[in-house]
Design an enzyme around this catalytic site. Structure first.
Site, PDB file in Angstrom:
ATOM      1  N   HIS A 137     -24.042 -26.913 -17.894  1.00 13.10           N
ATOM      2  CA  HIS A 137     -25.000 -25.742 -18.276  1.00 13.10           C
ATOM      3  C   HIS A 137     -24.191 -24.571 -18.985  1.00 13.10           C
ATOM      4  O   HIS A 137     -24.935 -23.734 -19.351  1.00 13.10           O
ATOM      5  CB  HIS A 137     -25.849 -25.224 -17.128  1.00 13.10           C
ATOM      6  CG  HIS A 137     -27.139 -24.627 -17.129  1.00 13.10           C
ATOM      7  ND1 HIS A 137     -28.526 -25.407 -16.629  1.00 13.10           N
ATOM      8  CD2 HIS A 137     -27.688 -24.716 -18.251  1.00 13.10           C
ATOM      9  CE1 HIS A 137     -29.428 -24.581 -16.993  1.00 13.10           C
ATOM     10  NE2 HIS A 137     -29.167 -23.559 -18.289  1.00 13.10           N
ATOM     11  N   SER A 151     -23.790 -25.674 -22.226  1.00 11.03           N
ATOM     12  CA  SER A 151     -23.991 -25.288 -22.496  1.00 11.03           C
ATOM     13  C   SER A 151     -23.844 -23.881 -22.632  1.00 11.03           C
ATOM     14  O   SER A 151     -23.092 -23.310 -21.728  1.00 11.03           O
ATOM     15  CB  SER A 151     -25.977 -25.519 -22.217  1.00 11.03           C
ATOM     16  OG  SER A 151     -27.291 -24.223 -21.823  1.00 11.03           O
ATOM     17  N   GLY A 197     -37.117 -25.091 -18.694  1.00 12.17           N
ATOM     18  CA  GLY A 197     -37.001 -23.482 -18.511  1.00 12.17           C
ATOM     19  C   GLY A 197     -38.189 -22.950 -18.961  1.00 12.17           C
ATOM     20  O   GLY A 197     -39.049 -23.015 -19.242  1.00 12.17           O
ATOM     21  N   THR A 198     -37.508 -21.622 -18.060  1.00 16.64           N
ATOM     22  CA  THR A 198     -38.167 -20.078 -18.346  1.00 16.64           C
ATOM     23  C   THR A 198     -39.682 -20.426 -17.725  1.00 16.64           C
ATOM     24  O   THR A 198     -40.020 -20.340 -17.024  1.00 16.64           O
ATOM     25  CB  THR A 198     -38.918 -20.131 -19.744  1.00 16.64           C
ATOM     26  OG1 THR A 198     -37.316 -19.922 -21.232  1.00 16.64           O
ATOM     27  CG2 THR A 198     -39.845 -18.580 -20.587  1.00 16.64           C
ATOM     28  N   LEU A 246     -37.745 -17.191 -30.154  1.00 17.51           N
ATOM     29  CA  LEU A 246     -38.770 -16.692 -30.568  1.00 17.51           C
ATOM     30  C   LEU A 246     -38.089 -14.747 -29.932  1.00 17.51           C
ATOM     31  O   LEU A 246     -38.855 -14.183 -29.540  1.00 17.51           O
ATOM     32  CB  LEU A 246     -40.167 -16.770 -29.910  1.00 17.51           C
ATOM     33  CG  LEU A 246     -40.952 -17.938 -30.176  1.00 17.51           C
ATOM     34  CD1 LEU A 246     -42.184 -18.213 -29.446  1.00 17.51           C
ATOM     35  CD2 LEU A 246     -40.922 -18.278 -31.903  1.00 17.51           C
ATOM     36  N   TYR A 273     -33.203 -25.744 -12.887  1.00 13.63           N
ATOM     37  CA  TYR A 273     -35.079 -25.335 -13.101  1.00 13.63           C
ATOM     38  C   TYR A 273     -35.661 -25.590 -12.003  1.00 13.63           C
ATOM     39  O   TYR A 273     -36.535 -24.972 -11.838  1.00 13.63           O
ATOM     40  CB  TYR A 273     -35.138 -26.318 -14.275  1.00 13.63           C
ATOM     41  CG  TYR A 273     -35.506 -25.564 -16.311  1.00 13.63           C
ATOM     42  CD1 TYR A 273     -33.987 -24.146 -16.624  1.00 13.63           C
ATOM     43  CD2 TYR A 273     -35.007 -26.342 -16.723  1.00 13.63           C
ATOM     44  CE1 TYR A 273     -33.269 -23.485 -17.309  1.00 13.63           C
ATOM     45  CE2 TYR A 273     -33.867 -26.038 -18.315  1.00 13.63           C
ATOM     46  CZ  TYR A 273     -33.548 -25.007 -18.061  1.00 13.63           C
ATOM     47  OH  TYR A 273     -33.067 -24.319 -18.941  1.00 13.63           O
ATOM     48  N   LYS A 306     -28.920 -30.884 -17.311  1.00 13.35           N
ATOM     49  CA  LYS A 306     -27.723 -30.776 -16.973  1.00 13.35           C
ATOM     50  C   LYS A 306     -27.318 -30.773 -14.996  1.00 13.35           C
ATOM     51  O   LYS A 306     -28.046 -29.904 -14.760  1.00 13.35           O
ATOM     52  CB  LYS A 306     -28.168 -29.306 -17.340  1.00 13.35           C
ATOM     53  CG  LYS A 306     -28.786 -28.843 -19.041  1.00 13.35           C
ATOM     54  CD  LYS A 306     -28.551 -27.903 -19.199  1.00 13.35           C
ATOM     55  CE  LYS A 306     -30.487 -26.947 -20.603  1.00 13.35           C
ATOM     56  NZ  LYS A 306     -31.053 -27.675 -20.677  1.00 13.35           N
ATOM     57  N   ASP A 360     -35.996 -30.988 -22.349  1.00 13.12           N
ATOM     58  CA  ASP A 360     -35.046 -30.395 -22.098  1.00 13.12           C
ATOM     59  C   ASP A 360     -35.390 -29.952 -21.144  1.00 13.12           C
ATOM     60  O   ASP A 360     -35.563 -28.636 -20.470  1.00 13.12           O
ATOM     61  CB  ASP A 360     -34.327 -29.328 -22.669  1.00 13.12           C
ATOM     62  CG  ASP A 360     -32.955 -28.660 -22.880  1.00 13.12           C
ATOM     63  OD1 ASP A 360     -32.047 -29.665 -23.132  1.00 13.12           O
ATOM     64  OD2 ASP A 360     -33.384 -28.073 -22.112  1.00 13.12           O
ATOM     65  N   GLN A 380     -25.708 -25.954 -26.714  1.00 13.38           N
ATOM     66  CA  GLN A 380     -27.110 -25.020 -26.836  1.00 13.38           C
ATOM     67  C   GLN A 380     -26.969 -23.632 -26.267  1.00 13.38           C
ATOM     68  O   GLN A 380     -26.050 -23.150 -24.334  1.00 13.38           O
ATOM     69  CB  GLN A 380     -27.640 -26.398 -25.556  1.00 13.38           C
ATOM     70  CG  GLN A 380     -29.061 -25.201 -24.858  1.00 13.38           C
ATOM     71  CD  GLN A 380     -29.722 -25.539 -23.831  1.00 13.38           C
ATOM     72  OE1 GLN A 380     -30.574 -25.468 -23.310  1.00 13.38           O
ATOM     73  NE2 GLN A 380     -30.154 -27.741 -24.368  1.00 13.38           N
TER      74      GLN A 380
END
Length: 313
Positions: free
Chosen positions: A135, A168, A42-43, A219, A79, A104, A74, A190
């Site tokens: 998800h 998740s 992801g991201t 983070l 995504y 997911k 993952d 998750q």
């Protein structure tokens, strides 16, 4: 370092993993094991609309992660890069049985879990996944909807095509109807987890029910929510252990027995995590110090379009 055998495997009770020369696996409630540190697609790897139909950058990023030593991968249909994940797995040349592949379902309207899963499996080019997750809970109109869909997830597990099943972004209210009727309780949930989003007593609820926790956004206090009250604690501990604040943030999760994901596209940083994270361990007092500092600020980096800004759960 502590002198222990390589057979040590923590579980979902929340006990901190012992200090090892490597990042260990976590034993799930169904007996399967998941690597405590994983690579998320992801991201940074999320495919935006208008981008290439097939993104070689995502493939290359994932191959780099695999060859660096990240065997926990993952993904998710949301995504938009399951095909790229499958290509990376094939090109990396690592035996399938050494990988732990996660994807997911978004539970699209009118679709069965079987249909969504079969589509994902085809895109991945795999015969099975190690972990399949729902998800998010926002598709459900009632608690009964959760129970019905979970029964469909259980059928996948019984077929052997999804070795473990989980959820998740679920809260206690979302998990309760599943646990009331489940033949196989969720192996893992998750969630976004970092010092500024500790979810009250949600972790304890998971531990009580034997459900492991996986963290994304570990983070966030550094990348999205700085400056903040955990900054000086991170910096102090980073100096003590000779690492960066990022390693402290991830270790804070690991030392609570929480599976942690990184989405970094930096080969140097990926190497650094595998080298530095096993080299130190936060004390219980240091984990608590970060937790207490984090409670002074609330910040949610994901799902703000579905969850109220002031919702701390």
């Amino acid at each position: 370092m502590n002198s222990i055998t390589s057979a040590f495997v923590p579980n979902a009770t929340g006990d901190a993993p012992k200090q090892l020369e490597y990042i260990p696996n976590l034993k799930l409630n169904d007996g399967n094991e998941i690597p405590l540190l994983g690579y998320g697609l992801g991201t940074a790897n999320f495919k935006r609309k208008g981008g290439p139909a097939f993104d070689e950058k995502v493939v290359n990023n994932t191959i780099t992660a695999i060859k660096t030593g990240y065997y926990h991968l993952d993904g998710a249909e949301a995504y938009g890069n399951e095909t790229e994940l499958g290509a990376a797995i094939k090109r990396a040349g690592i035996p399938r049985e050494k990988l732990f592949v996660v994807t997911k379902t978004s539970v699209l309207p009118g679709e069965t879990i079987e249909l969504a899963f079969s589509r994902s499996l085809e895109k991945l080019g795999l015969d099975y996944v190690d972990l399949y997750l729902i998800h998010h809970p926002f598709w459900a109109a009632s608690p009964e909807d959760q129970s019905v869909k979970w029964a469909e997830m259980e059928a996948l597990k019984e077929s052997g095509r999804a070795r473990s099943i989980g959820v998740s972004n679920y809260l206690e209210k979302d998990l309760a109807p599943i646990l009331a009727t489940a033949k196989y309780p969720p192996a893992i949930n998750q969630i976004e987890f970092h010092p500024y989003l500790q979810h009250g007593d949600l972790l304890e609820y998971h531990r009580k029910n034997g459900i492991a926790v996986s963290a994304f956004g570990s983070l966030t206090a550094i990348t999205k929510a700085a400056p903040g009250p955990v900054d000086p604690v991170y910096e102090k501990l980073a100096r003590k252990y000779g690492v960066g604040p990022g390693e402290i943030a991830i270790r804070w999760c690991l030392d609570q027995g929480v599976v942690t994901l990184t989405t970094s596209g930096s080969e140097e940083r990926l190497h650094g995590y595998l080298k530095k994270l096993p080299a130190f361990k936060l004390t219980p007092k240091e984990v608590e110090e970060i937790s207490e500092a984090g409670k002074q600020k609330h910040f949610r980096g994901f799902w703000n379009h579905k969850i109220a800004t002031d919702d701390h759960r």
